[in-house]
Scaffold this motif. Structure first.
Motif, PDB file in Angstrom:
ATOM      1  N   LEU A  77       0.858  -1.185   0.000  1.00  0.00           N
ATOM      2  CA  LEU A  77       0.000   0.000   0.000  1.00  0.00           C
ATOM      3  C   LEU A  77       0.896   1.237   0.000  1.00  0.00           C
ATOM      4  N   ARG A  79       1.227   5.368  -0.570  1.00  0.00           N
ATOM      5  CA  ARG A  79       0.431   6.601  -0.525  1.00  0.00           C
ATOM      6  C   ARG A  79       0.320   7.256  -1.907  1.00  0.00           C
ATOM      7  N   VAL A  82      -2.019   5.330  -4.164  1.00  0.00           N
ATOM      8  CA  VAL A  82      -3.403   5.462  -3.704  1.00  0.00           C
ATOM      9  C   VAL A  82      -3.965   6.829  -4.078  1.00  0.00           C
ATOM     10  N   ILE A 162      -8.703   0.412  -3.973  1.00  0.00           N
ATOM     11  CA  ILE A 162      -9.230   1.176  -2.842  1.00  0.00           C
ATOM     12  C   ILE A 162      -9.980   0.270  -1.873  1.00  0.00           C
ATOM     13  N   ARG A 164      -9.210  -2.634  -0.874  1.00  0.00           N
ATOM     14  CA  ARG A 164      -8.331  -3.288   0.092  1.00  0.00           C
ATOM     15  C   ARG A 164      -8.051  -2.366   1.279  1.00  0.00           C
ATOM     16  N   ILE A 165      -8.075  -1.053   1.062  1.00  0.00           N
ATOM     17  CA  ILE A 165      -7.923  -0.105   2.162  1.00  0.00           C
ATOM     18  C   ILE A 165      -9.221  -0.001   2.944  1.00  0.00           C
ATOM     19  N   ARG A 168      -9.796  -2.888   5.328  1.00  0.00           N
ATOM     20  CA  ARG A 168      -8.966  -2.891   6.531  1.00  0.00           C
ATOM     21  C   ARG A 168      -9.403  -1.824   7.526  1.00  0.00           C
ATOM     22  N   LYS A 169      -9.892  -0.689   7.008  1.00  0.00           N
ATOM     23  CA  LYS A 169     -10.188   0.455   7.875  1.00  0.00           C
ATOM     24  C   LYS A 169     -11.612   0.957   7.654  1.00  0.00           C
ATOM     25  N   ILE A 213      -7.798   8.803   4.264  1.00  0.00           N
ATOM     26  CA  ILE A 213      -6.758   7.818   3.958  1.00  0.00           C
ATOM     27  C   ILE A 213      -5.373   8.414   4.185  1.00  0.00           C
ATOM     28  N   PHE A 217      -2.205   7.081   6.563  1.00  0.00           N
ATOM     29  CA  PHE A 217      -0.795   6.957   6.173  1.00  0.00           C
ATOM     30  C   PHE A 217       0.087   7.780   7.108  1.00  0.00           C
ATOM     31  N   PHE A 222      -0.839   1.805   7.793  1.00  0.00           N
ATOM     32  CA  PHE A 222      -0.743   0.842   6.697  1.00  0.00           C
ATOM     33  C   PHE A 222       0.641   0.252   6.607  1.00  0.00           C
TER      34      PHE A 222
END
Length: 229
Positions: A77, A79, A82, A162, A164-165, A168-169, A213, A217, A222
């Protein structure tokens, strides 16, 4: 569907692609993890050819990275990557909505309302998978109404990066009342037929998501252990 469940021969690389993509999104295959086509083929009960084809497609959409003869691994991941993906998705979503609003029917609007109610129930139940599925159904309505196959194809390719982010969150990024209320506001603006205002509202939502996001970071949430090799 479990990654270890044998794959029907008729589905081959498409099914492998779907399973690997979903495993990456859910974090079952973690960023930086090395993967081998021979091991995946054995787990899936297939020859290596469809697995290689699926991995190549995953490289194309940025979920897997490969250095021939050295490694094939799940993309970390990053930044910068993303941010670039979010900027493209924001622009595409705004284009879809501005194109769709003038041709949206009450049926389209009802689909969005139902998806948002499903989203709200999933949030209340803390069911991340169901919430993301409902969010996808919500945003898919204007994309379908825009009737632009190129746009639809690119969005489909970028969304997993996106997701996958978000997976997780989720509670930090989409789990609050603000997303439900944003969805309802967008439906109201679409109902009023104001395509420009709807596109602007969608852009604001993507910008807010990008800000959230970035803060994750900033706080190193992440961070992954260094990949070997």
């Amino acid at each position: 569907m479990s990654l270890d469940h044998p794959v029907s021969r008729r589905l081959l690389s498409d099914e492998v692609f779907d399973r690997l993509r979903d495993s990456i999104v859910r974090g079952e295959l973690v960023p930086g993890e090395k993967v081998k086509d021979s091991e995946l083929a054995e787990r899936l009960g297939l020859s290596r050819t469809p697995v290689r084809e699926a991995l190549a497609r995953l490289v194309d959409i940025g979920l897997v990275e490969a250095k021939p003869g050295v490694y094939t691994r799940i993309t970390t991941l990053n930044r910068h990557d993303v941010e670039k993906t979010l900027s493209v998705l924001r622009a595409l979503d705004q284009l879809a909505i501005e194109t769709a609003v003038p041709v949206m029917t009450e049926g389209h609007l009802q689909q969005m309302r139902q998806a948002n109610r499903d989203f709200e129930r999933a949030v209340a139940a803390n069911d991340t998978a169901a919430a993301l599925a409902a969010d996808d159904r919500y945003h898919a309505v204007p994309i379908a109404a825009a009737d632009n196959p190129v746009l639809s194809r690119i969005v489909e390719q970028l969304h997993p990066q996106i997701h996958r982010i978000l997976h997780r969150k989720f509670s930090t990024l989409l789990g609050g009342r603000n997303t439900i209320e944003h969805h309802d506001r967008l439906i109201d603006v679409c109902t009023a037929g104001d395509a420009r205002a709807a596109a602007e509202l969608s852009g604001q939502h993507w910008s807010e998501l990008g800000g959230h996001i970035n803060r994750l970071f900033d706080t190193n949430q992440f961070a992954e252990p260094p990949a070997t090799g």
